[in-house]
Scaffold this motif. Structure first.
Motif, PDB file in Angstrom:
ATOM      1  N   HIS A 156       0.805  -1.224   0.000  1.00 16.84           N
ATOM      2  CA  HIS A 156       0.000   0.000   0.000  1.00 16.84           C
ATOM      3  C   HIS A 156       0.831   1.264   0.000  1.00 16.84           C
ATOM      4  CE1 HIS A 156      -3.437  -2.544   0.515  1.00 16.84           C
ATOM      5  NE2 HIS A 156      -2.884  -3.094   1.576  1.00 16.84           N
ATOM      6  N   ILE A 157       1.992   1.182  -0.531  1.00 17.11           N
ATOM      7  CA  ILE A 157       2.797   2.396  -0.654  1.00 17.11           C
ATOM      8  C   ILE A 157       2.764   2.805  -2.117  1.00 17.11           C
ATOM      9  CG2 ILE A 157       5.079   3.432  -0.384  1.00 17.11           C
ATOM     10  CD1 ILE A 157       5.668   1.200   1.652  1.00 17.11           C
ATOM     11  N   GLY A 158       2.431   4.047  -2.356  1.00 17.40           N
ATOM     12  CA  GLY A 158       2.359   4.514  -3.730  1.00 17.40           C
ATOM     13  C   GLY A 158       3.714   4.465  -4.410  1.00 17.40           C
ATOM     14  N   GLU A 159       3.674   4.284  -5.719  1.00 22.29           N
ATOM     15  CA  GLU A 159       4.931   4.144  -6.459  1.00 22.29           C
ATOM     16  C   GLU A 159       5.755   5.428  -6.432  1.00 22.29           C
ATOM     17  OE1 GLU A 159       5.794   1.269  -7.305  1.00 22.29           O
ATOM     18  OE2 GLU A 159       3.864   0.270  -7.064  1.00 22.29           O
ATOM     19  N   SER A 160       5.083   6.555  -6.460  1.00 24.69           N
ATOM     20  CA  SER A 160       5.861   7.795  -6.485  1.00 24.69           C
ATOM     21  C   SER A 160       6.621   7.965  -5.173  1.00 24.69           C
ATOM     22  CB  SER A 160       4.952   8.994  -6.737  1.00 24.69           C
ATOM     23  OG  SER A 160       4.046   9.142  -5.674  1.00 24.69           O
ATOM     24  N   LEU A 161       6.016   7.546  -4.088  1.00 24.30           N
ATOM     25  CA  LEU A 161       6.708   7.642  -2.799  1.00 24.30           C
ATOM     26  C   LEU A 161       7.842   6.639  -2.711  1.00 24.30           C
ATOM     27  CD1 LEU A 161       3.682   8.203  -0.430  1.00 24.30           C
ATOM     28  CD2 LEU A 161       5.403   9.845  -1.173  1.00 24.30           C
ATOM     29  N   LYS A 162       7.632   5.460  -3.293  1.00 25.41           N
ATOM     30  CA  LYS A 162       8.717   4.473  -3.313  1.00 25.41           C
ATOM     31  C   LYS A 162       9.891   5.009  -4.121  1.00 25.41           C
ATOM     32  CE  LYS A 162       6.053   0.232  -3.007  1.00 25.41           C
ATOM     33  NZ  LYS A 162       5.420  -0.769  -3.872  1.00 25.41           N
ATOM     34  N   GLN A 163       9.560   5.721  -5.186  1.00 22.98           N
ATOM     35  CA  GLN A 163      10.631   6.273  -6.018  1.00 22.98           C
ATOM     36  C   GLN A 163      11.439   7.310  -5.244  1.00 22.98           C
ATOM     37  OE1 GLN A 163       8.983   7.607  -9.732  1.00 22.98           O
ATOM     38  NE2 GLN A 163       8.476   5.534 -10.380  1.00 22.98           N
ATOM     39  N   ILE A 164      10.766   8.167  -4.534  1.00 16.85           N
ATOM     40  CA  ILE A 164      11.499   9.179  -3.756  1.00 16.85           C
ATOM     41  C   ILE A 164      12.236   8.519  -2.613  1.00 16.85           C
ATOM     42  CG2 ILE A 164      11.200  11.160  -2.217  1.00 16.85           C
ATOM     43  CD1 ILE A 164       9.054  12.146  -4.151  1.00 16.85           C
ATOM     44  N   ALA A 165      11.575   7.594  -1.951  1.00 17.61           N
ATOM     45  CA  ALA A 165      12.205   6.910  -0.817  1.00 17.61           C
ATOM     46  C   ALA A 165      13.456   6.164  -1.255  1.00 17.61           C
ATOM     47  CB  ALA A 165      11.215   5.938  -0.178  1.00 17.61           C
ATOM     48  N   GLY A 166      13.426   5.602  -2.458  1.00 17.82           N
ATOM     49  CA  GLY A 166      14.529   4.771  -2.909  1.00 17.82           C
ATOM     50  C   GLY A 166      15.623   5.523  -3.639  1.00 17.82           C
ATOM     51  N   SER A 167      15.539   6.852  -3.673  1.00 17.98           N
ATOM     52  CA  SER A 167      16.486   7.631  -4.470  1.00 17.98           C
ATOM     53  C   SER A 167      17.685   8.119  -3.670  1.00 17.98           C
ATOM     54  CB  SER A 167      15.785   8.845  -5.079  1.00 17.98           C
ATOM     55  OG  SER A 167      14.836   8.416  -6.002  1.00 17.98           O
ATOM     56  N   ASP A 168      18.769   8.298  -4.393  1.00 21.22           N
ATOM     57  CA  ASP A 168      19.961   8.894  -3.797  1.00 21.22           C
ATOM     58  C   ASP A 168      20.070  10.367  -4.144  1.00 21.22           C
ATOM     59  OD1 ASP A 168      21.149   6.388  -2.722  1.00 21.22           O
ATOM     60  OD2 ASP A 168      21.054   5.857  -4.830  1.00 21.22           O
ATOM     61  N   ARG A 180      11.148  15.403   3.614  1.00 21.72           N
ATOM     62  CA  ARG A 180      10.631  14.675   4.758  1.00 21.72           C
ATOM     63  C   ARG A 180      10.493  13.183   4.446  1.00 21.72           C
ATOM     64  NH1 ARG A 180       6.191  18.691   7.342  1.00 21.72           N
ATOM     65  NH2 ARG A 180       5.997  19.430   5.202  1.00 21.72           N
ATOM     66  N   VAL A 181      10.204  12.882   3.182  1.00 20.79           N
ATOM     67  CA  VAL A 181      10.154  11.469   2.802  1.00 20.79           C
ATOM     68  C   VAL A 181      11.570  10.900   2.747  1.00 20.79           C
ATOM     69  CG1 VAL A 181       9.574   9.846   0.948  1.00 20.79           C
ATOM     70  CG2 VAL A 181       7.991  11.687   1.534  1.00 20.79           C
ATOM     71  N   ASN A 182      12.478  11.657   2.174  1.00 22.00           N
ATOM     72  CA  ASN A 182      13.848  11.157   2.030  1.00 22.00           C
ATOM     73  C   ASN A 182      14.859  12.223   2.437  1.00 22.00           C
ATOM     74  OD1 ASN A 182      16.352  10.222   1.229  1.00 22.00           O
ATOM     75  ND2 ASN A 182      15.575   9.265  -0.639  1.00 22.00           N
ATOM     76  N   PRO A 183      15.214  12.239   3.712  1.00 23.41           N
ATOM     77  CA  PRO A 183      16.131  13.286   4.182  1.00 23.41           C
ATOM     78  C   PRO A 183      17.575  13.071   3.723  1.00 23.41           C
ATOM     79  CG  PRO A 183      15.523  11.810   5.978  1.00 23.41           C
ATOM     80  CD  PRO A 183      14.769  11.343   4.772  1.00 23.41           C
ATOM     81  N   ALA A 184      17.854  11.925   3.153  1.00 25.36           N
ATOM     82  CA  ALA A 184      19.250  11.635   2.787  1.00 25.36           C
ATOM     83  C   ALA A 184      19.587  12.028   1.361  1.00 25.36           C
ATOM     84  CB  ALA A 184      19.541  10.155   3.011  1.00 25.36           C
ATOM     85  N   ARG A 230      14.675   1.805   2.428  1.00 30.65           N
ATOM     86  CA  ARG A 230      16.028   2.271   2.149  1.00 30.65           C
ATOM     87  C   ARG A 230      16.656   2.654   3.469  1.00 30.65           C
ATOM     88  NH1 ARG A 230      20.272   2.775  -0.067  1.00 30.65           N
ATOM     89  NH2 ARG A 230      20.870   4.132  -1.790  1.00 30.65           N
ATOM     90  N   CYS A 231      17.907   2.330   3.647  1.00 30.61           N
ATOM     91  CA  CYS A 231      18.607   2.851   4.817  1.00 30.61           C
ATOM     92  C   CYS A 231      20.022   3.232   4.435  1.00 30.61           C
ATOM     93  CB  CYS A 231      18.576   1.864   5.981  1.00 30.61           C
ATOM     94  SG  CYS A 231      19.394   0.309   5.678  1.00 30.61           S
ATOM     95  N   LYS A 261      25.637   8.634  11.871  1.00 26.11           N
ATOM     96  CA  LYS A 261      24.210   8.859  11.744  1.00 26.11           C
ATOM     97  C   LYS A 261      23.578   7.701  10.974  1.00 26.11           C
ATOM     98  CE  LYS A 261      22.496  13.140  11.320  1.00 26.11           C
ATOM     99  NZ  LYS A 261      22.173  14.432  10.680  1.00 26.11           N
ATOM    100  N   ILE A 262      22.354   7.408  11.322  1.00 29.33           N
ATOM    101  CA  ILE A 262      21.635   6.341  10.629  1.00 29.33           C
ATOM    102  C   ILE A 262      20.288   6.885  10.172  1.00 29.33           C
ATOM    103  CG2 ILE A 262      20.539   4.070  10.898  1.00 29.33           C
ATOM    104  CD1 ILE A 262      22.764   3.596  13.099  1.00 29.33           C
ATOM    105  N   VAL A 263      19.965   6.668   8.914  1.00 33.00           N
ATOM    106  CA  VAL A 263      18.687   7.123   8.365  1.00 33.00           C
ATOM    107  C   VAL A 263      17.923   5.920   7.842  1.00 33.00           C
ATOM    108  CG1 VAL A 263      17.551   8.556   6.624  1.00 33.00           C
ATOM    109  CG2 VAL A 263      19.695   9.320   7.652  1.00 33.00           C
ATOM    110  N   LEU A 264      16.689   5.807   8.239  1.00 28.83           N
ATOM    111  CA  LEU A 264      15.829   4.745   7.713  1.00 28.83           C
ATOM    112  C   LEU A 264      14.640   5.400   7.026  1.00 28.83           C
ATOM    113  CD1 LEU A 264      15.576   2.486  10.909  1.00 28.83           C
ATOM    114  CD2 LEU A 264      17.197   2.223   9.043  1.00 28.83           C
TER     115      LEU A 264
END
Lengths: 420, 323
Positions: free
Chosen positions: A180-192, A216-220, A348-349, A397-400
């Protein structure tokens, strides 16, 4: 293109076939929402004279990418018989464009066997793809490097986001997928790296909103603002996201370019958000179930390092935090799973971990696959990467990034690394 | 009954030069993948009508294929077969059309469950695995009993046999390398090293142990003996699917996911090459794997069940006798 000929980068002498045996070809995965400007970016790369021999691979040809590849519409001057070109286009600037259905590495390696190694590979996914599984495949594939000069090394994942529609796309993202996670959020979450495109079309307020949402979705991931995909290739190629410490976790040099009215290549995330993001309650904001969690990591003893590793295994492999402590372990372990809370899922971590003994480790994880590699190469000169440059900082630091990253998870991680 | 059937199937020595078909081309309830089987040293057409189908291929070692292959055996309809026996049940993969690559698909059933955590088998399932694995061991031992000098030329001093068996819905997988007649010291050392890599790695298996640590046991043993570990073949989960999670690398630096748990079944099958080159390439038959430098290689495989207290080697046979 309209580059002054004096400024043209001289054509490089072709070296790939005689490449040093140890050379590995970096691969960047380019994802992005439909219409965000991936095709424009790729067209730019395929036609500009940048001096690199880049292979652009369109994944899942015949699917969504089929439509998109037509939009690229690049013709090769020395390829009169379009019929014969099949799905490979070789371009005047030495680049090559190819569509491929299989997401594995074998087909690309075989392509290099025929065409000679490339300087870089850009793998475009369809607008609907979660880059995570594809990144895992290439990351895993690095273990099979044969030292033949056509081994692929995963360089990073770049996500192109539409500055105009981005906020709406993220907020309205629905997904039929199991998690139930939208693809656009997965894309941002999984990006460098995130390319925020079409910034010329939006107001400063809209821009600020979409940027803060992405952060906020991907602080890294650093965010680069672009217009028509015009980005310094150094921001998306050769970033070594899977071997070097994440940029936002290390002290960052002064940005190269000050913001211009057009804000080209403004490395926003690099210099202004890595600190106060930590001060904010990371769970305060959650977008459609996705949130991120950042924890400062003290200098670890070997025992704490092992505890951290065990914690990561539990969270990434078993989707649960380890049983709290031996004393309360009498309660059954099913408790942790059966609470009815949101399922724990880390997309992603990333992390940078400093040891008492002086070594440093970079943590990288895509879904359940993770690695902690030592990055201190300066001492013995046998490190993973020659040009990792970590400014000295005592704290790691650790980011999840993922789902179900509750306060319990945060506390549990802190306990693991502090030995409480 | 099926057991007898198997015995018949494997009697006679004709299996040594075939079949080459992979399991898609050769759907078989007893999927006798005697692949990488032995090939008589030969080149060009011979008086007996055999020939090398790929005379121009740059072979890395002394071994050459001998065609024609023995005929593919047809499995009678009454024997249940795994779904991948049907051509239609394969993942459809295309390839970069301008390249000559053929990416072979995996059975749809395996694709469907890929990415899933390893399955924990019930006691009943464990019994079925036990039965299938015992049968597979029997088949391998029968095959091995036919290994003797004379069926090959002097150039060949070891043979490799691999049995994959499907019985009552469950798969078994094992393989071994056998010396043929007198072999030289290097070959002996290689075979011993390969066996010891497998045996030592089995010793660490128990609930709570990490899949990624298996390769950390294997690779140092291989290296210490002047050998290398092939990376492209890995051990695998095996149950009602032939290949599933966990993925079990045999090399040290790996990112394998997973902790061993009671009820989990997987194989360990380190393929050990003599010398430092672990890479392998395929003949144009798309089946036969050889070392890139033509040096010798040896492999052993067992199917393992993680129990409450440790590990059970489901395909266990007589203790390995050093050549």
């Amino acid at each position: 293109m309209d580059i002054d000929s004096d400024d043209e980068i001289p054509t490089l002498i072709e070296h790939p076939t005689t490449a040093r045996t140890a050379a590995r070809v970096p691969l960047t995965i380019i994802c992005g929402f439909l219409g965000a400007g991936k095709s424009t970016l790729l067209k730019r790369i395929l036609t500009e004279r940048h001096g690199y021999r880049i292979a652009v691979i369109m994944n899942e040809f015949g699917d969504t990418a089929d439509i998109e590849s037509k939009a690229v519409n690049v013709s090769s001057p020395d390829d009169p018989a379009a019929e014969e070109s099949e799905e490979i286009l070789e371009l005047a600037n030495g680049c090559l464009c190819c569509s491929i259905k299989d997401s594995g590495a074998a087909a690309i390696e075989k392509l290099m066997q025929r065409k000679g190694a490339f300087d870089h590979i850009l793998l475009e996914t369809t607008g609907l793809a979660d880059p995570g599984p594809i990144a895992s495949i290439f990351w895993h594939n690095e273990e099979f490097a044969a030292g033949l000069g056509r081994d692929i090394v995963l360089d990073g994942v770049v996500c192109v986001v539409d500055a105009f529609f981005g906020t709406q796309q993220m907020e309205e993202d629905h997904s039929g997928s199991e998690d139930h996670i939208g693809e656009s959020l997965k894309q941002i979450a999984g990006s460098d790296v995130v390319l925020l495109n079409k910034v010329d079309l939006v107001s400063p307020e809209t821009l600020a909103t979409v940027e803060s949402l992405i952060q906020r979705v991907n602080p890294a991931a650093p965010i680069h603002r672009t217009v028509r995909g015009d980005v310094d290739l150094a921001h998306i190629m050769g970033i070594k996201a899977f071997s070097a410490p994440p940029p936002s976790l290390t002290p960052v040099p002064v940005p190269v370019s000050a913001p211009t009215p057009h804000n080209h290549n403004h490395g926003h995330g690099d210099h202004c958000d890595h600190d106060h993001a930590d001060a904010r309650d990371p769970n305060h904001y959650e977008l459609r179930g996705i949130s991120s969690l950042q924890v400062s990591c003290p200098v670890l003893s070997p025992a704490r390092f092992d505890a951290l590793d065990a914690w990561i295994r539990s969270v990434l492999w078993e989707n649960r935090i380890p049983d709290p402590s031996p004393s309360s372990a009498t309660s059954t372990s099913t408790d942790a799973e059966g609470k009815g809370e949101t399922e724990l899922l880390v997309l992603r971590c990333k992390g940078l971990i400093a040891m008492e003994t002086g070594e440093r480790y970079v943590l990288q994880g895509v879904r359940s696959m993770y690695d902690m590699i030592q990055v201190d190469n300066d001492k013995e000169g046998k490190g993973q990467d020659e040009d990792i440059d970590i400014a000295v900082s005592q704290v790691g630091k650790i980011v999840l990034i993922g789902k179900g990253l509750s306060e319990d998870v945060r506390r549990s991680l802190i306990n693991a690394i502090s030995g409480v | 009954m099926l057991n007898n059937d198997l015995n018949l199937r494997y009697r006679g020595k004709s299996f040594f030069n075939g079949p080459f078909g992979n399991f898609r081309a050769e759907p078989s309830a007893v999927s006798q993948k005697l692949h990488k089987a032995i090939h008589v040293l030969a080149s060009g057409k011979l008086e007996d009508g055999t020939y090398n189908p790929f005379p121009d291929y740059a072979y890395t070692g002394p071994i050459r294929p001998v065609y024609p292959l023995s005929k593919t055996r047809i499995v009678p309809d009454h024997i249940p077969r795994p779904d991948y026996a049907d051509d239609g049940k394969y993942q459809v993969l295309s390839q970069c059309a301008a390249s000559d690559v053929v990416i072979s698909g995996r059975p749809l059933s395996e694709v469907k469950r890929s990415g899933q955590p390893p399955r924990i088998l019930t006691k009943e399932e464990q019994d079925k695995m036990r039965k299938a694995c015992r049968l597979a061991r029997e088949v391998l031992d029968i095959a091995a009993s036919h290994v003797r000098p004379g069926i090959t030329t002097d150039e060949i001093d070891e043979i490799f046999a691999h049995v994959s068996l499907y019985f009552e819905g469950y798969h078994a997988d094992l393989n071994a390398t056998y010396p043929v007649g007198e072999i030289d010291d290097d070959a002996k050392k290689l075979i011993r090293t390969a066996r010891s890599c497998l045996d030592e790695s089995i010793k660490i298996c128990k609930p709570g142990a990490l899949i990624r640590d298996i390769g950390k046991v294997i690779e140092p043993i291989a290296r210490a003996n002047g050998c290398s570990t092939v990376r492209t073949y890995t051990g695998h989960g095996i149950n009602d699917l032939f290949h599933c999670s966990p993925n079990v690398p045999h090399y040290a630096k790996n990112k394998a996911v997973g902790t061993m748990k009671p009820g989990m079944v997987f194989t360990i099958e380190p393929m050990i090459n003599f010398g430092s080159n672990w890479d392998e390439i395929h003949w144009p038959d798309n089946w036969t794997a050889t070392t890139v430098d033509g040096k010798k290689s040896a492999q052993f495989e067992e199917t393992l069940l993680i129990t409450e207290t440790g590990v059970e080697v489901l395909t266990a046979g007589k203790p390995f006798e050093l050549p």
